[in-house]
Scaffold this motif. Structure first.
Motif, PDB file in Angstrom:
ATOM      1  N   VAL A 117       0.891  -1.169  -0.027  1.00 40.87           N
ATOM      2  CA  VAL A 117       0.035  -0.086   0.085  1.00 40.87           C
ATOM      3  C   VAL A 117       0.962   1.289   0.084  1.00 40.87           C
ATOM      4  CG1 VAL A 117      -1.850  -1.373   1.167  1.00 40.87           C
ATOM      5  CG2 VAL A 117      -0.152   0.090   2.683  1.00 40.87           C
ATOM      6  N   SER A 118       0.473   2.593  -0.270  1.00 41.17           N
ATOM      7  CA  SER A 118       1.401   3.409  -0.276  1.00 41.17           C
ATOM      8  C   SER A 118       1.969   3.922   0.896  1.00 41.17           C
ATOM      9  CB  SER A 118       0.439   4.774  -0.831  1.00 41.17           C
ATOM     10  OG  SER A 118       1.115   5.940  -0.574  1.00 41.17           O
ATOM     11  N   PRO A 119       3.090   4.286   0.858  1.00 38.70           N
ATOM     12  CA  PRO A 119       3.794   4.640   2.314  1.00 38.70           C
ATOM     13  C   PRO A 119       3.372   5.913   2.679  1.00 38.70           C
ATOM     14  CG  PRO A 119       5.156   5.013   0.375  1.00 38.70           C
ATOM     15  CD  PRO A 119       3.959   4.295  -0.037  1.00 38.70           C
ATOM     16  N   LYS A 120       2.476   6.449   2.165  1.00 46.15           N
ATOM     17  CA  LYS A 120       1.989   7.664   2.596  1.00 46.15           C
ATOM     18  C   LYS A 120       0.625   7.487   3.607  1.00 46.15           C
ATOM     19  CE  LYS A 120       3.723  10.744  -0.865  1.00 46.15           C
ATOM     20  NZ  LYS A 120       3.468  11.882  -1.776  1.00 46.15           N
ATOM     21  N   LEU A 121       0.120   6.186   3.363  1.00 48.02           N
ATOM     22  CA  LEU A 121      -0.823   5.889   4.247  1.00 48.02           C
ATOM     23  C   LEU A 121      -0.443   5.387   5.506  1.00 48.02           C
ATOM     24  CD1 LEU A 121      -3.011   4.375   1.472  1.00 48.02           C
ATOM     25  CD2 LEU A 121      -3.548   6.262   2.643  1.00 48.02           C
ATOM     26  N   ALA A 122       0.795   5.261   5.703  1.00 43.97           N
ATOM     27  CA  ALA A 122       1.311   4.365   7.130  1.00 43.97           C
ATOM     28  C   ALA A 122       0.815   5.024   8.344  1.00 43.97           C
ATOM     29  CB  ALA A 122       2.671   4.551   7.064  1.00 43.97           C
ATOM     30  N   SER A 123       0.124   6.132   8.440  1.00 40.55           N
ATOM     31  CA  SER A 123      -0.580   6.406   9.535  1.00 40.55           C
ATOM     32  C   SER A 123      -2.066   6.764   9.597  1.00 40.55           C
ATOM     33  CB  SER A 123       0.119   7.461  10.462  1.00 40.55           C
ATOM     34  OG  SER A 123       0.347   8.634   9.430  1.00 40.55           O
ATOM     35  N   ASP A 124      -2.400   6.113   8.458  1.00 34.14           N
ATOM     36  CA  ASP A 124      -3.794   6.354   8.349  1.00 34.14           C
ATOM     37  C   ASP A 124      -4.620   4.835   8.153  1.00 34.14           C
ATOM     38  OD1 ASP A 124      -6.389   6.676   6.811  1.00 34.14           O
ATOM     39  OD2 ASP A 124      -5.435   7.773   5.062  1.00 34.14           O
ATOM     40  N   THR A 125      -5.113   4.426   9.162  1.00 31.61           N
ATOM     41  CA  THR A 125      -5.808   3.302   9.546  1.00 31.61           C
ATOM     42  C   THR A 125      -6.872   2.791   8.272  1.00 31.61           C
ATOM     43  OG1 THR A 125      -5.348   3.215  11.837  1.00 31.61           O
ATOM     44  CG2 THR A 125      -6.794   1.556  11.390  1.00 31.61           C
ATOM     45  N   ILE A 129      -6.916   0.158   4.898  1.00 33.61           N
ATOM     46  CA  ILE A 129      -7.804  -0.845   4.695  1.00 33.61           C
ATOM     47  C   ILE A 129      -8.322  -0.728   3.233  1.00 33.61           C
ATOM     48  CG2 ILE A 129      -9.960  -1.496   5.324  1.00 33.61           C
ATOM     49  CD1 ILE A 129      -9.509  -0.733   8.359  1.00 33.61           C
ATOM     50  N   GLU A 130      -8.720   0.546   2.935  1.00 34.58           N
ATOM     51  CA  GLU A 130      -9.122   0.861   1.617  1.00 34.58           C
ATOM     52  C   GLU A 130      -8.436   0.698   0.312  1.00 34.58           C
ATOM     53  OE1 GLU A 130     -12.550   1.282   0.937  1.00 34.58           O
ATOM     54  OE2 GLU A 130     -12.765   1.125   3.146  1.00 34.58           O
ATOM     55  N   GLU A 131      -6.938   1.088   0.836  1.00 35.89           N
ATOM     56  CA  GLU A 131      -6.140   0.792  -0.413  1.00 35.89           C
ATOM     57  C   GLU A 131      -5.954  -0.812  -0.570  1.00 35.89           C
ATOM     58  OE1 GLU A 131      -3.638   3.504  -2.120  1.00 35.89           O
ATOM     59  OE2 GLU A 131      -1.855   2.077  -2.058  1.00 35.89           O
ATOM     60  N   ALA A 132      -6.022  -1.565   0.504  1.00 37.12           N
ATOM     61  CA  ALA A 132      -5.723  -2.858   0.505  1.00 37.12           C
ATOM     62  C   ALA A 132      -6.682  -3.716  -0.175  1.00 37.12           C
ATOM     63  CB  ALA A 132      -5.503  -3.522   2.139  1.00 37.12           C
ATOM     64  N   LEU A 350      10.073   4.492   6.108  1.00 44.80           N
ATOM     65  CA  LEU A 350       9.130   4.965   5.574  1.00 44.80           C
ATOM     66  C   LEU A 350       9.400   6.223   4.668  1.00 44.80           C
ATOM     67  CD1 LEU A 350       6.202   4.491   8.214  1.00 44.80           C
ATOM     68  CD2 LEU A 350       6.215   3.611   5.711  1.00 44.80           C
ATOM     69  N   GLY A 351      10.256   6.850   5.374  1.00 51.23           N
ATOM     70  CA  GLY A 351      10.835   8.011   4.607  1.00 51.23           C
ATOM     71  C   GLY A 351      11.353   7.844   3.362  1.00 51.23           C
ATOM     72  N   SER A 352      12.362   6.873   3.267  1.00 46.56           N
ATOM     73  CA  SER A 352      12.859   6.621   1.809  1.00 46.56           C
ATOM     74  C   SER A 352      11.756   5.994   0.965  1.00 46.56           C
ATOM     75  CB  SER A 352      14.344   5.729   1.862  1.00 46.56           C
ATOM     76  OG  SER A 352      13.817   4.522   2.102  1.00 46.56           O
ATOM     77  N   PHE A 353      10.922   5.224   1.336  1.00 43.77           N
ATOM     78  CA  PHE A 353      10.049   4.580   0.608  1.00 43.77           C
ATOM     79  C   PHE A 353       9.058   5.928   0.192  1.00 43.77           C
ATOM     80  CE2 PHE A 353       9.886  -0.021   2.373  1.00 43.77           C
ATOM     81  CZ  PHE A 353      11.216  -0.394   1.442  1.00 43.77           C
ATOM     82  N   THR A 354       8.686   6.662   0.766  1.00 45.86           N
ATOM     83  CA  THR A 354       7.835   7.760   0.412  1.00 45.86           C
ATOM     84  C   THR A 354       8.741   8.820  -0.739  1.00 45.86           C
ATOM     85  OG1 THR A 354       6.946   7.954   2.533  1.00 45.86           O
ATOM     86  CG2 THR A 354       6.717   9.928   1.267  1.00 45.86           C
ATOM     87  N   LYS A 355      10.170   8.976  -0.474  1.00 45.38           N
ATOM     88  CA  LYS A 355      10.903   9.375  -1.223  1.00 45.38           C
ATOM     89  C   LYS A 355      10.887   8.740  -2.797  1.00 45.38           C
ATOM     90  CE  LYS A 355      14.931  11.666  -1.908  1.00 45.38           C
ATOM     91  NZ  LYS A 355      16.428  11.229  -1.606  1.00 45.38           N
ATOM     92  N   SER A 356      10.686   7.262  -2.636  1.00 44.87           N
ATOM     93  CA  SER A 356      10.837   6.628  -4.155  1.00 44.87           C
ATOM     94  C   SER A 356       9.456   6.812  -4.881  1.00 44.87           C
ATOM     95  CB  SER A 356      10.943   4.985  -3.721  1.00 44.87           C
ATOM     96  OG  SER A 356      12.342   4.942  -3.264  1.00 44.87           O
ATOM     97  N   PHE A 357       8.384   6.710  -3.631  1.00 50.45           N
ATOM     98  CA  PHE A 357       6.998   7.018  -4.223  1.00 50.45           C
ATOM     99  C   PHE A 357       6.800   8.180  -5.094  1.00 50.45           C
ATOM    100  CE2 PHE A 357       2.523   7.880  -3.927  1.00 50.45           C
ATOM    101  CZ  PHE A 357       2.124   6.617  -4.154  1.00 50.45           C
ATOM    102  N   ASP A 358       7.282   9.092  -4.605  1.00 52.87           N
ATOM    103  CA  ASP A 358       7.253  10.460  -5.148  1.00 52.87           C
ATOM    104  C   ASP A 358       8.334  10.561  -6.332  1.00 52.87           C
ATOM    105  OD1 ASP A 358       5.717  11.535  -3.280  1.00 52.87           O
ATOM    106  OD2 ASP A 358       7.256  12.500  -1.824  1.00 52.87           O
ATOM    107  N   ASN A 359       9.354  10.039  -6.251  1.00 51.01           N
ATOM    108  CA  ASN A 359      10.167   9.965  -7.579  1.00 51.01           C
ATOM    109  C   ASN A 359       9.650   9.282  -8.425  1.00 51.01           C
ATOM    110  OD1 ASN A 359      12.314  11.287  -5.950  1.00 51.01           O
ATOM    111  ND2 ASN A 359      13.466   9.245  -5.725  1.00 51.01           N
TER     112      ASN A 359
END
Ligand SMILES: O=C[C@H](O)COP(=O)(O)O
Length: 372
Positions: A117-125, A129-132, A350-359
Motif C-alpha cells: 500500500v502507499s507509504p503515505k498511508l502508514a499512519s492512516d488506518t 484498509i481501503e487501499e488494501a 518509511l521516509g525513503s519509501f515515500t521518497k521513492s514513491f514521489d520519485n
C-alpha cells in the motif's frame, strides 16, 4: 533434478535445496517488465516475489517497457497517481500468474507476490484498509500478498484486512515487541473472519535484518567499549533467532489449535533486507545465518548472486538460541533500547519509501510529457 513446465530437466540449484532440505522458501526481492524476465529465477528455485516502492522506482525509471501502457492510460485521462497504480497492478497481476502453479502445487503456502500500500498511508488506518481492498480486487489473484507496514496505525488495519480473507505481508518489522503485535493482529483477524474455512488466508511477517545491524553497529561504535565493539554485527541475527522462537510459541497452544482446526495457516516469518550493507561482513552472512523451516528468505540481487555462488546450506536459525538471547540482553544492558531502534528504522525506511514513491510519480510525469 527439477523439471520445467514442458517436462524438460533443469539443473537443481542451492535454492531448490534450500526449500527441499531446509524447508525455507527463497523469494526474490525485485520485479521487472516484461515479467517473463523472472522465469529464469523461478526455474532456479525462487518461490515468490516481494516488491516495495524503491523496486518500482527502479523498474519504471530504468525501462521503456511501461511506455505503451502509460500512453494508453494518459489517453484515457488518468492522472499520474492513477496511472502509477495501474502500472503496478499489471506487473503484480502478471507476476502472480507466473507463480500460480507454485501457489497451487504448494496448497497456497508459496507462490505469493507482494504489493505494498502507499507509504503515505502508514499512519492512516482507514486509508490503508481501503487501499488494501482496492489492490486485492484489482490484482484479482489469490496469490497476492497486500503488504502493510507494521506501524501503530497500520497494525490496526491488518486485523480488519485479514478478517476479510485478504492475505497480508506485514512489513517494516524491526523489533520483537512489534513482531508480537503483528502476530496478534493475524490471530485477531483470523478469529474475526466470518469464513468457516480459513485455509485461503495467508500471512507473512517481514522482519528486517541488515538495517538493524547498521543501526545497532553505529550505536555500539558510539559506546566504543571493547564489550560494545565485540557485539557489532551480531544483534540483527540474534533478534531474528528470538523472533523465530516467539513464532513457535505463538503458533502452538489452545488459541492457535482452535484456528488450525478451521484450516488456518501458520504465519511465516520472512527475512527481509538480507543484502549485507557493511562490506566487512561476508556477502551471504544474513541469508546463511537465518536458515530454518517454514520461513521465507526474501533476497535481492546482490545477496542472491552471492548465495547461489557460495551460500552455505545448513540449519542455522535455531542452532544457537541461548547465545542469541545473551547477545540480545547484552545489547540492552549497554543502554540500547530495541524499541527505539525499531522506531528510528521505521521512520527512516518509511521516509525513503515515500521518497521513492514521489520519485516514481515524477518520473511518470516526465515520461508523459515526452509522449505528448
Ligand atoms: O522490501 C524490503 C527490502 O528487503 C528492503 O531491503 P533493504 O533494506 O536492503 O533496502
Amino acid at each position: 533434478m527439477e523439471h520445467n513446465s514442458n517436462g524438460a530437466k533443469i539443473k537443481s540449484t542451492i535454492l531448490h535445496h534450500l526449500f527441499e532440505k531446509q524447508r525455507q522458501s527463497p523469494y526474490y526481492d525485485n520485479l521487472c517488465r516484461p515479467v517473463s524476465d523472472l522465469l529464469p529465477f523461478i526455474a532456479n528455485g525462487i518461490r515468490g516475489l516481494t516488491t516495495n516502492p524503491a523496486i518500482f522506482e527502479r523498474a519504471i525509471s530504468s525501462s521503456n517497457a511501461y511506455d505503451e501502457q502509460l500512453r494508453k492510460l494518459v489517453e484515457a485521462g488518468k492522472d499520474i497517481e492513477c496511472a502509477y497504480r495501474e502500472l503496478v497492478v499489471k506487473d503484480i497481476h502478471d507476476t502472480c500468474k507466473l507463480l500460480e502453479s507454485i501457489y497451487n502445487d504448494s496448497d497456497g503456502v508459496d507462490g505469493y507476490v507482494s504489493v505494498a500500500v502507499s507509504p503515505k498511508l502508514a499512519s492512516d488506518t482507514k486509508g490503508t484498509i481501503e487501499e488494501a481492498k482496492w489492490l486485492h480486487k484489482m490484482v484479482g489473484c489469490s496469490n497476492v500478498y497486500i503488504k502493510i507496514p507494521a506501524t501503530d496505525e497500520s497494525i490496526l488495519s491488518m486485523k480488519e484486512v485479514i478478517s476479510l480473507g485478504i492475505s497480508v505481508n506485514a512489513t517494516l518489522i524491526f523489533c520483537l515487541p512489534r513482531y508480537e503485535a503483528v502476530v496478534d493482529a493475524y490471530l485477531d483477524g483470523l478469529e474475526a473472519c466470518g469464513r468457516t474455512d480459513l485455509s485461503k488466508v495467508s500471512n507473512a511477517a517481514a522482519f528486517y535484518i541488515s538495517r538493524v545491524d547498521t543501526k545497532l553497529d553505529k550505536k555500539l561504535e558510539q559506546i566504543g567499549t571493547s564489550e560494545a565493539l565485540d557485539l557489532k554485527g551480531k544483534g540483527a541475527v540474534a533478534q531474528a533467532v528470538l523472533a523465530y522462537q516467539l513464532y513457535q510459541k505463538k503458533f502452538s497452544g489452545p488459541r492457535w489449535k482452535h484456528l488450525e482446526k478451521r484450516g488456518a495457516k501458520k504465519q511465516r516469518l520472512m527475512w527481509a533486507s538480507t543484502n549485507v550493507k557493511n562490506p566487512a561482513y561476508p556477502d551471504t552472512f544474513y541469508v546463511d545465518s537465518l536458515i530454518g523451516p517454514d520461513t521465507i528468505s526474501t533476497i535481492a540481487d546482490q545477496a542472491l548472486k552471492a548465495f547461489m555462488d557460495h551460500g552455505v546450506l545448513s540449519r542455522t536459525l535455531d542452532a544457537e538460541v541461548s547465545g542469541a538471547q545473551d547477545i540480545y540482553n547484552a545489547i540492552e544492558k549497554l543502554g540500547i533500547d530495541w524499541r527505539s531502534v525499531g522506531s528510528e528504522l521505521e521512520h527512516e525506511v518509511l521516509g525513503s519509501f515515500t521518497k521513492s514513491f514521489d520519485n516514481v510519480l515524477q518520473c511518470i510525469h516526465k515520461k508523459t510529457l515526452v509522449q505528448v
